[in-house]
Design an enzyme around this catalytic site. Sequence first.
Site, PDB file in Angstrom:
ATOM      1  N   ARG A  36      75.838 -42.093 -51.654  1.00 14.77           N
ATOM      2  CA  ARG A  36      77.170 -42.472 -51.172  1.00 14.77           C
ATOM      3  C   ARG A  36      77.350 -43.977 -51.357  1.00 14.77           C
ATOM      4  O   ARG A  36      76.458 -44.764 -51.077  1.00 14.77           O
ATOM      5  CB  ARG A  36      77.250 -42.135 -49.675  1.00 14.77           C
ATOM      6  CG  ARG A  36      78.600 -41.592 -49.256  1.00 14.77           C
ATOM      7  CD  ARG A  36      78.757 -41.519 -47.750  1.00 14.77           C
ATOM      8  NE  ARG A  36      77.626 -40.898 -47.046  1.00 14.77           N
ATOM      9  CZ  ARG A  36      77.796 -40.124 -45.986  1.00 14.77           C
ATOM     10  NH1 ARG A  36      79.034 -39.872 -45.574  1.00 14.77           N
ATOM     11  NH2 ARG A  36      76.781 -39.625 -45.363  1.00 14.77           N
ATOM     12  N   SER A  44      66.646 -43.483 -47.892  1.00 15.96           N
ATOM     13  CA  SER A  44      66.114 -42.578 -46.858  1.00 15.96           C
ATOM     14  C   SER A  44      64.771 -41.997 -47.218  1.00 15.96           C
ATOM     15  O   SER A  44      64.594 -40.766 -47.263  1.00 15.96           O
ATOM     16  CB  SER A  44      67.124 -41.464 -46.623  1.00 15.96           C
ATOM     17  OG  SER A  44      68.405 -42.022 -46.558  1.00 15.96           O
ATOM     18  N   ASP A  51      67.604 -44.624 -43.434  1.00 12.37           N
ATOM     19  CA  ASP A  51      68.839 -44.052 -42.881  1.00 12.37           C
ATOM     20  C   ASP A  51      68.766 -43.917 -41.370  1.00 12.37           C
ATOM     21  O   ASP A  51      69.787 -43.989 -40.674  1.00 12.37           O
ATOM     22  CB  ASP A  51      69.181 -42.710 -43.534  1.00 12.37           C
ATOM     23  CG  ASP A  51      68.030 -41.717 -43.461  1.00 12.37           C
ATOM     24  OD1 ASP A  51      68.237 -40.562 -43.851  1.00 12.37           O
ATOM     25  OD2 ASP A  51      66.919 -42.108 -43.043  1.00 12.37           O
TER      26      ASP A  51
HETATM   27  C1  0WK Z   1      74.235 -39.288 -43.271  1.00 11.68           C
HETATM   28  C2  0WK Z   1      73.725 -40.696 -43.417  1.00 11.68           C
HETATM   29  C3  0WK Z   1      72.645 -40.750 -44.441  1.00 11.68           C
HETATM   30  C4  0WK Z   1      71.560 -39.742 -44.092  1.00 11.68           C
HETATM   31  C5  0WK Z   1      72.192 -38.397 -43.965  1.00 11.68           C
HETATM   32  C6  0WK Z   1      71.167 -37.412 -43.519  1.00 11.68           C
HETATM   33  O1  0WK Z   1      74.770 -41.551 -43.797  1.00 11.68           O
HETATM   34  O2  0WK Z   1      72.108 -42.000 -44.486  1.00 11.68           O
HETATM   35  O3  0WK Z   1      70.563 -39.746 -45.046  1.00 11.68           O
HETATM   36  O4  0WK Z   1      73.220 -38.405 -42.995  1.00 11.68           O
HETATM   37  O5  0WK Z   1      71.769 -36.157 -43.450  1.00 11.68           O
HETATM   38  P1  0WK Z   1      71.663 -35.073 -44.606  1.00 11.68           P
HETATM   39  O6  0WK Z   1      72.629 -35.472 -45.664  1.00 11.68           O
HETATM   40  O7  0WK Z   1      70.248 -35.074 -45.060  1.00 11.68           O
HETATM   41  O8  0WK Z   1      72.039 -33.832 -43.894  1.00 11.68           O
HETATM   42  C1  BGC Z   2      62.295 -39.462 -45.135  1.00 11.31           C
HETATM   43  C2  BGC Z   2      62.827 -40.459 -44.137  1.00 11.31           C
HETATM   44  C3  BGC Z   2      64.284 -40.167 -43.833  1.00 11.31           C
HETATM   45  C4  BGC Z   2      64.449 -38.714 -43.434  1.00 11.31           C
HETATM   46  C5  BGC Z   2      65.851 -38.369 -43.147  1.00 11.31           C
HETATM   47  C6  BGC Z   2      62.589 -38.058 -44.669  1.00 11.31           C
HETATM   48  O1  BGC Z   2      62.204 -37.168 -45.651  1.00 11.31           O
HETATM   49  O2  BGC Z   2      60.900 -39.643 -45.287  1.00 11.31           O
HETATM   50  O3  BGC Z   2      62.701 -41.732 -44.617  1.00 11.31           O
HETATM   51  O4  BGC Z   2      64.673 -40.985 -42.793  1.00 11.31           O
HETATM   52  O5  BGC Z   2      63.980 -37.876 -44.461  1.00 11.31           O
HETATM   53  O6  BGC Z   2      66.668 -38.544 -44.235  1.00 11.31           O
END
Ligand code: 0WK
Ligand code: BGC
Length: 938
Positions: free
Chosen positions: A541, A605, A659
């Site tokens: 993003r 992340s 993140d």
């Molecule tokens: C939104 C945050 C981003 C993070 C994500 C984690 O802006 O930094 O990595 O949430 O959620 P996911 O997309 O893995 O469900």
């Molecule tokens: C990563 C972390 C991150 C988390 C959530 C994990 O797999 O090792 O650095 O914060 O995912 O995105």
Amino acid sequence: MLAVHLVSFFFTKLQEDPTKKVDRFLHAMRLHDDQLNDISARFQAEMKKGLSAESNAAAAVKMLPTHVRSTPDGSEKGQFMALDFGGSKFKVLQVKVREGMGIRKGGVEMDEKTYRIPKELLTGRGTELFDHVTESLKDFLHERNISLEKKHPLAFTFSFPCEQTALNRGLLLSWSKNFRARGLQGKDVVQVLRDSIDRTGGMDMEVLAMVNDTVATMMTCGFDDQYCQAGLIIGTGTNACYMEELRHVDLVEGDEGRMCVNTEWGAFGDDGALDDFITEFDRDVDAASNNPGKQIFEKMISGMYLGELVRLVVLKMAKVGKLFDGRVSDALRTKGKITTAHVAAMEEYKNGLKNTRTILEELDLSPSDDDCIAVQHISTIVSFRSSNLVAAGLAAILTRIKHNRNRRALRITVGVDGTVYKTHPQYPKRLHKVVRRLLPDCHVRFALSDSGSSKGAALVTAVAQRLASRKRQVDETLSSFKLSQEQLQLVKARMRAGLEAGLKSKGPSAIKMLPSFVYHTPDGTENGKYLALDLGGTNFRAMLVNFKKSLQQNVRLYHKIYTIPLEIMQGTGEELFDHLAQCIGDFLDYMGMKNARLPAGFTFSFPCEQTAIDTGTLVSWTKGFKATNCEGHDVVSMLREAIKRRNEFELDIAAVVNDTVGTMMSCAYEDPQCEIGLIAGTGTNVCYMEEVKNIEKTELQKGKPEKFKGTPDGEQDEVEELSMLKMCVNTEWGGLGDDGSLDDIITPYDTEVDQNSVNPGKQRFEKLTSGMYLGEIVRQVLLDLTRGGLLFRGHVTETLKTPGIFQTKYLSQIESDRLALLQVRSILQQLGLNSNCDDSIIVKEVCGAVSRRAAQLCGAGMAAVVDKIRENRGLDHLNITVGVDGALYKLHPHFSGVLQKTTKALAPRCDVTFLPSEEGSGKGAALITAVARKKKEI
Ligand code: 0WK
Ligand code: BGC
Ligand code: 0WK
Ligand code: BGC
């Protein structure tokens, strides 16, 4: 001569045809089709009333759900004991059902014995009545040398209105027919039976199913005829059941498939709906019955009352001189002296009249021939009305089924049993004829249940057994996902130990505890435009964040999301960062800021070892990323090089944050108490503000922030200050268990998922708790259950063997309370998994078990973190806020709730507020960048 004829004609004319006299006397009982159609329409209305949750309580026709969801499908097998209780005969049976062979092919063997029920028990104490039943059962076992030790599955046909909440649970609503035993109304008769079996002792029974005799009759006939979707009893009592669409049965959850409904149509009219058809004789029968005002429809139809109706009509006609020249005998005055068997006998083709004379003479009457014809005709009218009323009721049911299935024409079979139907010579033919006349566009077949209903009861029990054993096996499979409080306490303790170890050890530790070089949360002075880049779990993003001093706390953001194709995730590091640079270029172009050389914050992340706010060496990829030549490299430099390679725009990357840190900062902007960041998304992780003094592994002390350098006056407050200094630590708790510390809760399904992952042995805690893996864990469990024949009929399809097919978003959809099983099925359909209603229930259960464990584990981890912070600060009680992000936390219907509850339970001395982050971690990254830049300027 002519004159003689005329006189005798008129004389006979005068000598009126006895049947005409009766027709006139009983015109109210002679119902023609319009009246029958009217009754049918009334009954349809009653059915609707009984089915709907709002009006069920007041409905006369109770439409009782039976929890029988399907007619036989040929897979039923096994040996069963059966009790057939409530009809004219009480039978104990042993039923043997063999796999897939129809009854005609002798697939079912029955051995039965009828036991008398002493009259006094019918009105005595209910427990004594049931003890007689179980003593008879025991006697049967003895007599037939059936093992008393072996646990026998028992099918219980109980022919009275019961409110069932399960196949093996039913509260007796009221007695009917000639049963009136005390103390059982409102009781669960299955439990009453179990208690009686225990009282009688010496036998081991498992009461798996209780069914109404109509249901058992439908199942018995359904074993042979798949069109059999309704059951009808015209015996001592009368009643009907049929397969209703589950969506219409408000009293049962789910609207998928069908369920058999026991109409208990005997009570039709108890609310006055039939008053205009009730004759004085019906009123007399009712008044003299043991349940006045109840079972009005039954008292116009069933065997217990037909004889009495005829007696009362004959008595009345005699009293008014229309029979036996007005002479009446005591016998004729006596209740029950004319039985339904007498009525049937009177209507026999050949011997009807002879029988009538015999019966009347037995009543101390001396009937004339005409009297006999008249009385026989009374029987005809009374029993004709009975079959007509049954036809009207049946027409209502079949019409409803036709509508339910949206059919213009319906082909259906009705399973029938009951002494009246079986022994009354004319009854079946009359009934069939009227039904077909009332339902011209239905092809109705009547199948006589030739061996009673226990076969059907055994079939229901076979289904119940299969469902029960499947449930036991599914529960067993899922038991390893059910974590006890003690186990969660252990996980909390292990997380705590892992946090402590990670802060101390320089070397590799399961929980890496990576310093983030973010020392404090925002103070609201941040100002200006920043570019926030966010490489998360599933996408990249780019975001423009504009902090405007003037706009109190108001931040403008524009962002664009870019997907990361798998081949980029698992390609070369160069390709990955070139892809990021291209996305950034596209975003800046889109924002018209290519030449702005914006300060940028990079949310990355993945675990990075940082030595400063703007450098981060990738320790190891997680979440399906495996780009080469990245681990061990500084991700900021790699991005800078990619941007340089692109040579389209410039950026001043001032900060790289995890993140979790970005999320904590974003939320701290709203709530200063926010000192923890939690991600529960594709991956899982947490960061929190740790005391610098506890971060022993790094010389941070030595790296004390600028402002502390060289301040001359008095070390003390410096030490004081230093001890108060906090830094955000990215725990990378996903690694808990990489050292085997979770092996006692890791299941073989988890091991399978870990083995198939791109980073086996790593991130074990994450692989139990995060979105990337929950779907896979579910798939592994479904595979195992399917291989065990417990699911999808044991068909292991290619789809089910496809990794990643079961995305975590499906869990969120499947587990949503609002979603009926129907939708679960359509999701499974989309996945190419053909499922039936039971499959959907199991899939939903598996999803629930897997996601619940994940939330509980995260809750246990969070309890360890907040308790550590509380102890860090020597507080008895801590109030703190956790900034949260991630699709699992935000979108899953139960995850966040379970996580919060578990944290509360395991860290009772911490009041933890969970604050979902609105704009993701981008704002947080921009805030950190703003702070970092400010510091640089100093
Ligand atoms: C939104 C945050 C981003 C993070 C994500 C984690 O802006 O930094 O990595 O949430 O959620 P996911 O997309 O893995 O469900
Ligand atoms: C990563 C972390 C991150 C988390 C959530 C994990 O797999 O090792 O650095 O914060 O995912 O995105
Ligand atoms: C025979 C069935 C039994 C049912 C009975 C009804 O096996 O379950 O209750 O028919 O007819 P009745 O015996 O009351 O005439
Ligand atoms: C009962 C029903 C039963 C019917 C036929 C009625 O009196 O209420 O439950 O199905 O008799 O036996």
